[in-house]
Design a protein around this motif. Structure first.
Motif, short mmCIF file in Angstrom:
data_model
loop_
_atom_site.label_atom_id
_atom_site.label_comp_id
_atom_site.label_asym_id
_atom_site.label_seq_id
_atom_site.Cartn_x
_atom_site.Cartn_y
_atom_site.Cartn_z
N ILE A 47 34.86 -52.97 -14.10
CA ILE A 47 33.64 -52.30 -13.62
C ILE A 47 32.98 -51.40 -14.66
O ILE A 47 31.92 -50.84 -14.39
CB ILE A 47 33.90 -51.50 -12.32
CG1 ILE A 47 34.85 -50.32 -12.60
CG2 ILE A 47 34.46 -52.40 -11.25
CD1 ILE A 47 35.11 -49.46 -11.37
N VAL A 48 33.61 -51.25 -15.84
CA VAL A 48 32.99 -50.44 -16.90
C VAL A 48 32.65 -51.30 -18.12
O VAL A 48 31.49 -51.37 -18.54
CB VAL A 48 33.90 -49.27 -17.32
CG1 VAL A 48 33.26 -48.50 -18.48
CG2 VAL A 48 34.15 -48.34 -16.14
N LEU A 49 33.64 -51.97 -18.68
CA LEU A 49 33.44 -52.69 -19.94
C LEU A 49 32.62 -53.97 -19.78
O LEU A 49 31.79 -54.28 -20.64
CB LEU A 49 34.79 -52.99 -20.59
CG LEU A 49 35.58 -51.75 -21.03
CD1 LEU A 49 36.86 -52.16 -21.74
CD2 LEU A 49 34.75 -50.87 -21.94
N VAL A 50 32.84 -54.72 -18.70
CA VAL A 50 32.03 -55.93 -18.49
C VAL A 50 30.55 -55.57 -18.30
O VAL A 50 29.68 -56.17 -18.95
CB VAL A 50 32.57 -56.78 -17.32
CG1 VAL A 50 31.61 -57.94 -17.02
CG2 VAL A 50 33.96 -57.32 -17.65
N PRO A 51 30.20 -54.60 -17.44
CA PRO A 51 28.79 -54.19 -17.36
C PRO A 51 28.26 -53.66 -18.70
O PRO A 51 27.07 -53.86 -19.01
CB PRO A 51 28.81 -53.06 -16.31
CG PRO A 51 29.97 -53.40 -15.44
CD PRO A 51 31.00 -53.96 -16.37
N LEU A 52 29.11 -53.01 -19.49
CA LEU A 52 28.67 -52.52 -20.80
C LEU A 52 28.28 -53.67 -21.72
O LEU A 52 27.27 -53.58 -22.45
CB LEU A 52 29.78 -51.68 -21.45
CG LEU A 52 29.47 -51.08 -22.82
CD1 LEU A 52 28.25 -50.16 -22.74
CD2 LEU A 52 30.68 -50.34 -23.36
N ILE A 53 29.05 -54.76 -21.68
CA ILE A 53 28.71 -55.95 -22.47
C ILE A 53 27.34 -56.50 -22.05
O ILE A 53 26.50 -56.84 -22.89
CB ILE A 53 29.79 -57.05 -22.29
CG1 ILE A 53 31.10 -56.62 -22.96
CG2 ILE A 53 29.31 -58.38 -22.87
CD1 ILE A 53 31.03 -56.47 -24.46
N VAL A 54 27.12 -56.57 -20.75
CA VAL A 54 25.83 -57.07 -20.24
C VAL A 54 24.70 -56.13 -20.66
O VAL A 54 23.62 -56.58 -21.06
CB VAL A 54 25.88 -57.22 -18.70
CG1 VAL A 54 24.49 -57.54 -18.15
CG2 VAL A 54 26.87 -58.31 -18.31
N PHE A 55 24.94 -54.83 -20.58
CA PHE A 55 23.94 -53.85 -21.01
C PHE A 55 23.53 -54.08 -22.46
O PHE A 55 22.34 -54.09 -22.79
CB PHE A 55 24.49 -52.43 -20.83
CG PHE A 55 23.59 -51.36 -21.37
CD1 PHE A 55 22.59 -50.82 -20.57
CD2 PHE A 55 23.72 -50.88 -22.67
CE1 PHE A 55 21.74 -49.84 -21.06
CE2 PHE A 55 22.88 -49.91 -23.17
CZ PHE A 55 21.88 -49.38 -22.36
#
Length: 289
Positions: free
Chosen positions: A48-56
């Protein structure tokens, strides 16, 4: 894919898969992850933190069409896919960790999904909004209700649930295979409609999610593989639900289906590798993981 029969069949398949999880797992196993705060935190950071960060970062760097950018943002905000446990089993992983993680992510989706979407929307001005109560309703219907029924059945009628657990799992697997075969031909045609930059962004997201889960999954092969699968397996049903309550979902379907297919393709070699690694372990160490 637009037929009422197909929609009903998908709902029945997902319900059967979740019911089988509830019947085959005890309450203690379902809350397995909650007993290890360090492992829980590491798992949540990955999904919930690193995967959204990649998308960002991808949305920041690449100039994606609004439809593709929107789908990637909602996918990043939608953890806890109903098929996470099933996909983990396909990778040879069958542990309380995977099921406990799936349910934990589903619970947190009520808060995480609206919060993550609001962050994406404020930065990239995407046409998506969702309320926590709407997310909760979808998660309860698709996951908590059938799993809860299975757990309740096992508690009240343990002998009967033991008799039906194996046939129910077989039925769930058959329905799952049929569902995939029904979707695949249409999915391929939809993928071909997507632009190459969007396809690259989707594939990068899937591969990065697998890598994040793998490297944050610890030293145990089962849990490392389980977290990798949980990181890449976003909640497609929740994404579709959010698109529908925000208007039409049709323009977003090619990107959504492309992630589902490319994500599965990217995960296939990893699942194959995971199975081979698990096969090398002593049988008692696998069963106790």
């Amino acid at each position: 894919m637009n037929s009422p029969f197909f929609a009903i069949f998908v709902k029945v398949t997902l319900f059967t898969l979740m019911l089988a999880i509830g019947v085959n797992f005890s309450k203690d196993k379902l809350i397995f992850l909650w007993r290890d705060p360090q492992k829980l935190l590491r798992s949540l950071v990955a999904v919930i933190v690193l995967v959204p960060l990649i998308v960002f970062l991808l949305l920041w760097v690449l100039k994606l069409p609004p439809e593709s950018a929107t789908v990637l943002a909602i996918l990043a905000a939608s953890p806890g896919a109903p098929l996470t446990t099933k996909r983990s089993e396909m990778a040879g992983v069958s542990t309380p960790y995977s099921t406990s993680l799936q349910l934990t992510l589903a619970i947190l989706a009520v808060i995480i999904t609206p919060l993550t979407l609001s962050l994406f929307n404020s930065i990239f001005d995407l046409p998506i909004k969702v309320k926590a109560i709407e997310v909760a309703k979808q998660v309860i219907q698709v996951q908590f209700l059938p799993i809860g029924l299975g757990v309740l059945l096992k508690k009240m009628k343990p002998q009967w649930s033991e008799k039906i657990s194996q046939p129910l799992s077989i039925l769930a697997n058959i329905l799952f295979i049929i569902m995939v075969l029904m979707i695949l031909p249409i999915a391929i045609s939809l993928i071909l409609k997507l632009d190459i930059v969007s396809m690259m962004a989707i594939l990068i997201t899937a591969i990065a999610a697998l890598a994040i889960g793998h490297f944050l999954g610890g030293t145990e092969v089962q849990e490392r593989s389980g977290l990798a699968i949980a990181s890449v397996a976003r909640n497609i049903g929740l994404v579709l639900f959010i698109l529908l309550i925000n208007g039409t979902a049709k323009p977003f379907i090619p990107a959504l289906v492309t992630y589902a297919i490319l994500g599965a393709i990217a995960a296939f070699p990893y699942s194959f590798w995971s199975k081979r690694q698990l096969a090398k372990l002593p049988s008692n160490s696998v069963s106790q993981s």
